[in-house]
Structure formats: structure tokens, C-alpha cells
Design a protein around this motif. Structure first.
Motif, PDB file in Angstrom:
ATOM      1  N   ARG A 142       0.830  -1.216   0.000  1.00 51.14           N
ATOM      2  CA  ARG A 142       0.000   0.000   0.000  1.00 51.14           C
ATOM      3  C   ARG A 142       0.853   1.251   0.000  1.00 51.14           C
ATOM      4  NH1 ARG A 142      -3.041  -3.194   3.619  1.00 51.14           N
ATOM      5  NH2 ARG A 142      -2.089  -2.123   5.400  1.00 51.14           N
ATOM      6  N   LYS A 145       2.274   1.692  -3.486  1.00 52.19           N
ATOM      7  CA  LYS A 145       1.190   2.119  -4.381  1.00 52.19           C
ATOM      8  C   LYS A 145       0.877   3.597  -4.182  1.00 52.19           C
ATOM      9  CE  LYS A 145      -3.584   0.951  -5.595  1.00 52.19           C
ATOM     10  NZ  LYS A 145      -4.750   0.072  -5.270  1.00 52.19           N
ATOM     11  N   ALA A 146       0.868   4.023  -2.943  1.00 48.92           N
ATOM     12  CA  ALA A 146       0.589   5.433  -2.675  1.00 48.92           C
ATOM     13  C   ALA A 146       1.686   6.325  -3.248  1.00 48.92           C
ATOM     14  CB  ALA A 146       0.446   5.657  -1.164  1.00 48.92           C
ATOM     15  N   VAL A 148       3.647   5.626  -5.854  1.00 47.66           N
ATOM     16  CA  VAL A 148       3.529   5.620  -7.326  1.00 47.66           C
ATOM     17  C   VAL A 148       2.401   6.549  -7.777  1.00 47.66           C
ATOM     18  CG1 VAL A 148       2.966   4.183  -9.321  1.00 47.66           C
ATOM     19  CG2 VAL A 148       4.529   3.326  -7.561  1.00 47.66           C
ATOM     20  N   ILE A 149       1.264   6.498  -7.079  1.00 49.67           N
ATOM     21  CA  ILE A 149       0.128   7.354  -7.445  1.00 49.67           C
ATOM     22  C   ILE A 149       0.482   8.824  -7.248  1.00 49.67           C
ATOM     23  CG2 ILE A 149      -2.227   7.982  -6.778  1.00 49.67           C
ATOM     24  CD1 ILE A 149      -2.736   5.049  -6.164  1.00 49.67           C
ATOM     25  N   THR A 150       1.196   9.114  -6.178  1.00 48.49           N
ATOM     26  CA  THR A 150       1.585  10.505  -5.919  1.00 48.49           C
ATOM     27  C   THR A 150       2.509  11.029  -7.013  1.00 48.49           C
ATOM     28  OG1 THR A 150       1.395  10.117  -3.532  1.00 48.49           O
ATOM     29  CG2 THR A 150       2.644  12.031  -4.216  1.00 48.49           C
ATOM     30  N   PHE A 152       2.781   9.873 -10.074  1.00 48.54           N
ATOM     31  CA  PHE A 152       2.016   9.972 -11.323  1.00 48.54           C
ATOM     32  C   PHE A 152       1.163  11.241 -11.339  1.00 48.54           C
ATOM     33  CE2 PHE A 152      -1.860   9.034 -13.768  1.00 48.54           C
ATOM     34  CZ  PHE A 152      -1.300   8.791 -15.006  1.00 48.54           C
ATOM     35  N   ASN A 153       0.502  11.518 -10.203  1.00 48.89           N
ATOM     36  CA  ASN A 153      -0.311  12.740 -10.129  1.00 48.89           C
ATOM     37  C   ASN A 153       0.553  13.996 -10.291  1.00 48.89           C
ATOM     38  OD1 ASN A 153      -2.688  11.335  -9.751  1.00 48.89           O
ATOM     39  ND2 ASN A 153      -2.567  11.418  -7.508  1.00 48.89           N
ATOM     40  N   THR A 157      -0.006  16.583 -13.289  1.00 47.37           N
ATOM     41  CA  THR A 157      -0.358  17.962 -12.943  1.00 47.37           C
ATOM     42  C   THR A 157       0.596  18.953 -13.597  1.00 47.37           C
ATOM     43  OG1 THR A 157      -1.240  17.228 -10.817  1.00 47.37           O
ATOM     44  CG2 THR A 157      -0.737  19.560 -11.039  1.00 47.37           C
TER      45      THR A 157
END
Length: 209
Positions: A142, A145-146, A148-150, A152-153, A157
Motif C-alpha cells: 500500500r 502504491k501510494a 507511485v500514485i503521488t 504519477f499525479n 499535474t
């Protein structure tokens, strides 16, 4: 608090027969009280090296000093007190309240138990250690994953800010270089803002841990 003096040999000799205080014409009452104080010795209590010299109260010494000064005697009080010592009475400590002692002991035991619980709070049992591997693995997944998402965002952006500024600046700038420069500036500002928010969020998560 000191209130008397242990009389030395000089004071006892001066007050005795043929002593220096005979010529001072001491009042009968003062002489009687001084002689009574010098004759009264402390009883031995069995302590080794205990001083058994008689005690002379300060008030008698003050009266003696005033009389010598009034008579104009060549004797000085500090000379008569040669070899004498100030008596410091032994401080008698009051007995401790048994209820207070018992209460302090209970508080000590309670604090020790709380400290033990605090130390052993993060120590897991045997059952939790068996399932700890899967739980730790899920927590790490988790976490990754968090992250990687950060990331990517963040990339999306910044790229969106660059693209929007580049396309929108065509109504203001006609040259390509000006449009690219404006897009880079806006994308940099947005990127710094995103980084600041990410750092603050990570500090909050670390604080909770």
C-alpha cells in the motif's frame, strides 16, 4: 538553632575561686546562675567521643558581657570564651506518617506498572508474530502504491499546467519562445506547490507513526 555554648576551661577557671571574674564584682544572681550552668554536665548517652562539657546559654553570656562593659573591666568576653564551642543541638526528625508512606508506596507501584506497560506496548505476542509477515507485506504494498500514485499525479499535474499555459498563451504571445517560457514558468510554480503539499503530507504521516 544554636542557643548555648559548651564552656571551655578558660571560662570555668575564670569563674572559679581566685579566678579573673572575682574582681569584676558580678551580681550574686548572675554568678549563681553561671556557676549552676557550669556545674551541670551533660549525661553520657554512650556515643563515642561525645562532648560532655557544660552548656552555658547565650542569655547568660549576654548579661555577663553587659556587666563587664558597665564595670569597665579589662576582661573581654571573647577572651573568656577561648576554648569554648557553639553547641548545635541534634535535629530530631518527626516520625513519618504511616498512611503517607503507604500511599507513596502505592504510587511508586502504580508508576512502575505504567512504565512497564509503556515499554511493552509495542511488543507483539506469538500469534501476531505469525501473521506479521503478511500484514507487513500488505502495508508495504500500500505504501509503494501510494508513492507511485503521488508521483504519477505530480507528473500529470505539471504536464497539464505546461500544456494549458502553452495553448492558452497563444492569445497573448505570438512567438514560440515566449509561449514556451510562460508554460515553463507556470509548470514550475505548480510543481513547487505540489512538492510542498507532498512534503507536508509525508510529515503528517511520519508524525502519526
Amino acid at each position: 538553632m544554636a542557643s548555648s555554648v559548651r564552656a571551655g576551661e578558660r571560662l570555668r577557671r575564670a569563674l572559679g575561686p581566685g579566678g579573673e571574674l572575682e574582681a569584676a564584682r558580678l551580681p550574686g544572681e548572675l554568678r549563681a546562675r553561671l556557676e549552676a550552668a557550669l556545674k551541670k554536665k551533660k549525661k553520657a548517652s554512650g556515643a563515642e567521643g561525645e562532648d560532655l562539657r557544660p552548656l552555658v546559654p547565650f542569655r547568660l553570656l549576654r548579661e555577663l558581657h553587659e556587666h563587664l562593659r558597665e564595670q569597665g573591666s579589662p576582661l573581654f568576653l571573647h577572651e573568656l570564651l577561648e576554648g569554648s564551642e557553639i553547641h548545635l543541638p541534634e535535629v530530631v526528625r518527626p516520625p513519618r506518617n504511616p498512611e503517607l508512606v503507604a500511599r507513596l508506596e502505592r504510587i511508586k507501584v502504580q508508576l512502575a506498572n505504567e512504565e512497564y506497560k509503556r515499554i511493552t506496548r509495542n511488543v507483539s505476542g506469538q500469534a501476531s508474530r505469525k501473521n506479521g509477515t503478511l500484514a507487513d507485506f500488505g502495508r508495504q504494498v500500500r505504501s509503494v502504491k501510494a508513492v507511485v500514485i503521488t508521483i504519477f499525479n505530480f507528473i500529470v499535474t505539471v504536464a497539464a499546467a505546461f500544456a494549458c499555459t502553452y495553448l492558452g498563451s497563444q492569445y497573448i504571445f505570438s512567438e514560440m519562445a515566449a509561449r514556451v517560457l510562460a508554460a515553463v514558468i507556470v509548470a514550475s510554480v505548480v510543481g513547487l506547490a505540489e512538492l510542498y503539499i507532498m512534503v507536508r503530507a509525508m510529515e503528517g504521516e511520519l508524525g502519526e507513526l
